[in-house]
Design an enzyme around this catalytic site. Sequence first.
Site, PDB file in Angstrom:
ATOM      1  N   LYS A  41       0.821  -1.195   0.000  1.00 45.91           N
ATOM      2  CA  LYS A  41       0.000   0.000   0.000  1.00 45.91           C
ATOM      3  C   LYS A  41       0.862   1.253   0.000  1.00 45.91           C
ATOM      4  O   LYS A  41       0.402   2.343  -0.287  1.00 45.91           O
ATOM      5  CB  LYS A  41      -0.884   0.031   1.270  1.00 45.91           C
ATOM      6  CG  LYS A  41      -1.816  -1.143   1.415  1.00 45.91           C
ATOM      7  CD  LYS A  41      -2.508  -1.039   2.810  1.00 45.91           C
ATOM      8  CE  LYS A  41      -3.310  -2.293   3.070  1.00 45.91           C
ATOM      9  NZ  LYS A  41      -3.747  -2.342   4.492  1.00 45.91           N
ATOM     10  N   ASP A 101      14.827  -0.818   1.015  1.00 47.89           N
ATOM     11  CA  ASP A 101      15.529  -1.013   2.280  1.00 47.89           C
ATOM     12  C   ASP A 101      16.630  -2.050   2.021  1.00 47.89           C
ATOM     13  O   ASP A 101      17.697  -1.710   1.521  1.00 47.89           O
ATOM     14  CB  ASP A 101      14.476  -1.473   3.297  1.00 47.89           C
ATOM     15  CG  ASP A 101      14.981  -1.545   4.719  1.00 47.89           C
ATOM     16  OD1 ASP A 101      15.869  -0.769   5.072  1.00 47.89           O
ATOM     17  OD2 ASP A 101      14.473  -2.393   5.487  1.00 47.89           O
ATOM     18  N   LYS A 129      17.246   3.648   1.232  1.00 41.74           N
ATOM     19  CA  LYS A 129      18.135   3.572   2.408  1.00 41.74           C
ATOM     20  C   LYS A 129      19.342   2.746   1.991  1.00 41.74           C
ATOM     21  O   LYS A 129      19.380   1.531   2.246  1.00 41.74           O
ATOM     22  CB  LYS A 129      17.434   2.813   3.545  1.00 41.74           C
ATOM     23  CG  LYS A 129      16.381   3.555   4.312  1.00 41.74           C
ATOM     24  CD  LYS A 129      15.901   2.614   5.439  1.00 41.74           C
ATOM     25  CE  LYS A 129      14.679   3.106   6.132  1.00 41.74           C
ATOM     26  NZ  LYS A 129      14.118   2.102   7.061  1.00 41.74           N
TER      27      LYS A 129
HETATM   28  P1  XMP Z   1      13.146  -4.372   1.402  1.00 49.56           P
HETATM   29  O1  XMP Z   1      13.936  -4.671   2.641  1.00 49.56           O
HETATM   30  O2  XMP Z   1      12.605  -5.622   0.777  1.00 49.56           O
HETATM   31  O3  XMP Z   1      11.920  -3.589   2.003  1.00 49.56           O
HETATM   32  O4  XMP Z   1      13.884  -3.484   0.452  1.00 49.56           O
HETATM   33  C1  XMP Z   1      11.111  -2.820   1.258  1.00 49.56           C
HETATM   34  C2  XMP Z   1       9.811  -2.654   1.977  1.00 49.56           C
HETATM   35  O5  XMP Z   1       9.998  -2.560   3.390  1.00 49.56           O
HETATM   36  C3  XMP Z   1       9.150  -1.590   3.944  1.00 49.56           C
HETATM   37  N1  XMP Z   1       9.985  -0.600   4.652  1.00 49.56           N
HETATM   38  C4  XMP Z   1       9.525   0.414   5.385  1.00 49.56           C
HETATM   39  N2  XMP Z   1       8.275   0.800   5.659  1.00 49.56           N
HETATM   40  N3  XMP Z   1       9.127   2.615   6.919  1.00 49.56           N
HETATM   41  C5  XMP Z   1       8.067   1.896   6.436  1.00 49.56           C
HETATM   42  O6  XMP Z   1       6.944   2.283   6.688  1.00 49.56           O
HETATM   43  C6  XMP Z   1      10.419   2.279   6.690  1.00 49.56           C
HETATM   44  O7  XMP Z   1      11.336   2.968   7.151  1.00 49.56           O
HETATM   45  C7  XMP Z   1      10.627   1.107   5.888  1.00 49.56           C
HETATM   46  N4  XMP Z   1      11.738   0.495   5.452  1.00 49.56           N
HETATM   47  C8  XMP Z   1      11.307  -0.544   4.685  1.00 49.56           C
HETATM   48  C9  XMP Z   1       8.388  -0.993   2.793  1.00 49.56           C
HETATM   49  O8  XMP Z   1       7.116  -1.575   2.719  1.00 49.56           O
HETATM   50  C10 XMP Z   1       9.174  -1.368   1.571  1.00 49.56           C
HETATM   51  O9  XMP Z   1       8.372  -1.537   0.424  1.00 49.56           O
END
Ligand code: XMP
Length: 174
Positions: A41, A101, A129
């Site tokens: 979402k 992330d 990030k």
């Molecule tokens: P990855 O680790 O697969 O993660 O790159 C991507 C998804 O993780 C969630 N995500 C966050 N959601 N604040 C959030 O609300 C954050 O700081 C955060 N870091 C990662 C997000 O859904 C993203 O698509």
Amino acid sequence: MSEQIRVLLSEEELDRKIAELGERISKDYEGESVHLICILKGSIFFTCELAKRITVPVTIDFMCVSSYGASTVSSGKITIKKDLEESIEGRNVIVIEDIIDTGRTLRYLLDDLSARGPKSLKLCAMLDKPDRRITDVAVDYTGFEIPDEFVVGYGLDYDQRYRNLPYIGILDLG
Ligand code: XMP
Ligand code: MG
């Protein structure tokens, strides 16, 4: 427990950056059309605002994948909760993500979507990030690089809350 939110990116900064991204995408796809895949979402607001700034023909579809539960730490396991409605075969696809992330979600999506035969496949992320990356994924269009902090707002949630904030803030769980 008192949750506090510190503004990291204001509504104005986000607006400006999204306009810039829209302009770049419009130039890159001149004479073509783009099919935006909004990853639910978290990417809903970003996708809507970005789509308004793109001047070539746009279509939009939605996909929902999950890697986080009700926590601020990724479980690492990705599942498709809602798949696309339309085929992406032969289309110029741009995956729209809220935040990259570890990169696991995008890696998974890239592998899955590239097997469906799009004409082209690019990635656009509102936030990145880079310190947290464990999988190598190239992001074609990035809004902002941010520090390793848990952020909410502009679609991003903490346990489904705060998505409606018009800015992006750092969540301090207190
Ligand atoms: P990855 O680790 O697969 O993660 O790159 C991507 C998804 O993780 C969630 N995500 C966050 N959601 N604040 C959030 O609300 C954050 O700081 C955060 N870091 C990662 C997000 O859904 C993203 O698509
Ligand atoms: Mg997400």
